[in-house]
Motif scaffolding. Structure first.
Motif, mmCIF file in Angstrom:
data_model
loop_
_atom_site.group_PDB
_atom_site.id
_atom_site.type_symbol
_atom_site.label_atom_id
_atom_site.label_comp_id
_atom_site.label_asym_id
_atom_site.label_seq_id
_atom_site.Cartn_x
_atom_site.Cartn_y
_atom_site.Cartn_z
ATOM 1 N N SER A 26 70.977 75.499 79.365
ATOM 2 C CA SER A 26 72.248 75.246 78.687
ATOM 3 C C SER A 26 72.203 73.912 77.937
ATOM 4 O O SER A 26 71.650 72.925 78.425
ATOM 5 C CB SER A 26 73.388 75.215 79.710
ATOM 6 N N ALA A 27 72.797 73.909 76.754
ATOM 7 C CA ALA A 27 72.866 72.688 75.949
ATOM 8 C C ALA A 27 74.121 71.880 76.271
ATOM 9 O O ALA A 27 74.455 70.931 75.566
ATOM 10 C CB ALA A 27 72.837 73.025 74.465
ATOM 11 N N ARG A 28 74.793 72.254 77.344
ATOM 12 C CA ARG A 28 75.991 71.508 77.764
ATOM 13 C C ARG A 28 75.587 70.236 78.509
ATOM 14 O O ARG A 28 74.612 70.222 79.240
ATOM 15 C CB ARG A 28 76.876 72.371 78.648
ATOM 16 N N VAL A 29 76.367 69.197 78.317
ATOM 17 C CA VAL A 29 76.116 67.917 78.965
ATOM 18 C C VAL A 29 77.073 67.754 80.139
ATOM 19 O O VAL A 29 78.278 67.961 80.004
ATOM 20 C CB VAL A 29 76.312 66.741 77.983
ATOM 21 N N THR A 30 76.521 67.408 81.293
ATOM 22 C CA THR A 30 77.327 67.225 82.497
ATOM 23 C C THR A 30 77.932 65.829 82.510
ATOM 24 O O THR A 30 77.224 64.838 82.348
ATOM 25 C CB THR A 30 76.472 67.412 83.757
ATOM 26 N N LEU A 55 61.230 71.447 73.835
ATOM 27 C CA LEU A 55 60.676 72.379 74.822
ATOM 28 C C LEU A 55 61.687 72.682 75.924
ATOM 29 O O LEU A 55 61.791 73.822 76.388
ATOM 30 C CB LEU A 55 59.400 71.786 75.431
ATOM 31 N N ILE A 56 62.428 71.668 76.335
ATOM 32 C CA ILE A 56 63.462 71.882 77.358
ATOM 33 C C ILE A 56 64.569 72.766 76.797
ATOM 34 O O ILE A 56 65.029 73.707 77.445
ATOM 35 C CB ILE A 56 64.035 70.541 77.847
ATOM 36 N N TYR A 57 65.004 72.460 75.584
ATOM 37 C CA TYR A 57 66.083 73.221 74.945
ATOM 38 C C TYR A 57 65.707 74.686 74.782
ATOM 39 O O TYR A 57 66.554 75.584 74.922
ATOM 40 C CB TYR A 57 66.407 72.603 73.583
ATOM 41 N N MET A 58 64.433 74.957 74.487
ATOM 42 C CA MET A 58 63.970 76.332 74.263
ATOM 43 C C MET A 58 63.687 77.081 75.558
ATOM 44 O O MET A 58 63.350 78.271 75.514
ATOM 45 C CB MET A 58 62.703 76.296 73.402
ATOM 46 N N SER A 59 63.815 76.409 76.699
ATOM 47 C CA SER A 59 63.553 77.070 77.980
ATOM 48 C C SER A 59 64.553 78.193 78.218
ATOM 49 O O SER A 59 65.733 78.070 77.870
ATOM 50 C CB SER A 59 63.647 76.045 79.118
ATOM 51 N N PRO A 60 64.102 79.293 78.807
ATOM 52 C CA PRO A 60 64.992 80.429 79.066
ATOM 53 C C PRO A 60 66.192 80.028 79.924
ATOM 54 O O PRO A 60 66.050 79.315 80.912
ATOM 55 C CB PRO A 60 64.090 81.420 79.821
ATOM 56 N N ASP A 61 67.378 80.451 79.500
ATOM 57 C CA ASP A 61 68.629 80.238 80.247
ATOM 58 C C ASP A 61 69.041 78.767 80.347
ATOM 59 O O ASP A 61 69.957 78.433 81.107
ATOM 60 C CB ASP A 61 68.525 80.812 81.675
ATOM 61 N N ASN A 95 79.227 71.189 74.672
ATOM 62 C CA ASN A 95 78.011 71.877 74.243
ATOM 63 C C ASN A 95 77.509 71.211 72.967
ATOM 64 O O ASN A 95 78.175 71.242 71.937
ATOM 65 C CB ASN A 95 78.303 73.357 74.002
ATOM 66 N N LEU A 96 76.327 70.631 73.012
ATOM 67 C CA LEU A 96 75.787 69.897 71.872
ATOM 68 C C LEU A 96 74.975 70.774 70.925
ATOM 69 O O LEU A 96 74.599 70.315 69.845
ATOM 70 C CB LEU A 96 74.901 68.746 72.363
ATOM 71 N N GLY A 97 74.691 72.009 71.327
ATOM 72 C CA GLY A 97 73.881 72.874 70.484
ATOM 73 C C GLY A 97 72.515 72.275 70.228
ATOM 74 O O GLY A 97 71.875 71.723 71.122
ATOM 75 N N TYR A 98 72.065 72.336 68.957
ATOM 76 C CA TYR A 98 70.759 71.763 68.615
ATOM 77 C C TYR A 98 70.739 70.246 68.797
ATOM 78 O O TYR A 98 69.668 69.645 68.949
ATOM 79 C CB TYR A 98 70.388 72.111 67.177
#
Length: 359
Positions: free
Chosen positions: A155-159, A147-153, A169-172
């Motif tokens: 990012s799948a990047r890890v800080t 649900l978090i990943y599908m949120s608008p805008d 960027n981890l993508g899926y």
């Protein structure tokens, strides 16, 4: 209908203009959660005592803990109730992150509730089967991560703390990473909950720290100035963190040594999941290992103890794990252990805050 609570009043009644501000609502959400716990606490303690919902002590634990047997437990239900009510009152309920973090909190609270309930039925310190308990946590964490990943805008990047230019960027794969953070944090808080007020104190500190992180991550100008990831809508999570801290303070009033009530798994699992979900939403996932460093230390003490015991055929690193039991068996008074662990948690939180500038 839920949308028509406190937040929208600023659009129709001028005197409520202050409801527009996240900072104002965070303060009052904290106070609301605190007051709910504070005033309902005595009634909940009496009710749990009447129902004979008491704590069962592990047989191989420190002998001093046997005096705590029968203390009302499952106090986490009070914490969750105060969090839900305060969140519904003070947040912007059109913000999807609010519902995601509530889902994780209530969901893990449900797992903990079943675990605690089965302990009462079995009349022992064992509830849900470990495999089933972990499977439920995995499923709920994956749903939350998705649900978090599908949120608008989003990012799948890890800080990466201290490194502003390193952000893979981890993508899926981010869904599984988020699930790991939530599960690990939930169980870490659960392992730390072994002394009166030991877990709730550092949790309040961590929730307050993430209150700041959520606010700056959701403020485009401050996020740009600090060169951290701007997450659209995450500022509203600061209000939720306020409810976590406020509910924690209210519960601590009754959970401080000597405790009148314990939170049980319904409390520790839900609070840990809430903290892990907030860390993922605010893009401060890895930093949680520092913010909640005390939870990490407690968890690692168990992992190392079990691993060393198996490898060496019965030898131990600590007198007992988690780590707080080791100091108990060394003769430290329980209040001293608790306060010193709180001090460590505060120091780690301050160090974590410094990462906003050290990049």
């Amino acid at each position: 209908m839920l949308y028509h609570l406190l937040y929208p009043l600023h659009t129709t009644i001028s005197i409520f203009n202050v409801f527009r501000y996240i900072t104002f609502r965070t303060i009052y959400a904290s106070l609301t959660a605190f007051l709910i716990c504070f005033f309902m606490g005595p009634w909940v303690i009496r009710k749990l005592s009447q129902l004979q919902v008491g704590q069962y002590i592990r047989e191989d634990g420190p002998e001093t803990h046997h005096t705590k047997a029968g203390t009302p437990t499952m106090g986490g239900t009070l914490i969750i109730f105060s969090i839900i009510v305060s969140t519904l009152l003070w947040t912007n309920l059109t913000n999807h992150y609010v519902w995601i973090v509530l889902l994780a909190t209530v969901g893990y609270g449900g797992i903990g509730f079943v675990d605690d309930y089965l302990m009462q039925i079995k009349k022992q310190n064992k509830g849900l089967n470990v495999r089933n308990k972990f499977l439920l946590q995995i499923i709920l964490a994956l749903v939350t991560g998705m649900l978090i990943y599908m949120s608008p805008d989003f990012s799948a990047r890890v800080t990466i703390p201290f490194l502003k230019k390193v952000s893979p960027n981890l993508g899926y794969g981010y869904i599984f990473f988020a699930a790991f953070v939530i599960i690990a944090t939930s169980n870490a808080v659960n392992l730390t909950d072994g002394l009166d007020g030991l877990a709730i104190g550092p949790f309040i500190i961590a929730a307050t720290t993430y209150m700041v992180f959520a606010y700056v991550a959701g403020h485009i100008k401050i996020a740009d100035y600090l060169q951290i990831n701007y997450v659209v809508g995450s500022g509203e999570i600061a209000v939720f963190c306020g409810t976590l801290a406020g509910a924690g303070l209210g519960f601590l009033w009754f959970n401080t040594y000597p405790a009148q009530i314990f939170m049980g798994d319904v409390g520790s699992l839900s609070l840990g999941a809430a903290l892990g979900t907030v860390a993922v939403i605010t893009k401060q996932e890895i930093l949680l290992a520092l913010v909640g460093g005390l939870f990490v230390i407690e968890t690692l003490s168990v992992i190392f103890q079990v691993g060393f015991f198996k490898v060496t055929n019965g030898r131990r690193i600590f007198r007992m794990a988690p780590l707080h039991h080791h100091f108990e068996l060394k003769g430290w008074p329980e209040p001293k252990i608790i306060v010193r662990f709180w001090i460590i948690a505060i120091a780690l939180a301050l160090l974590s805050m410094s990462t906003l500038k050290l990049r």
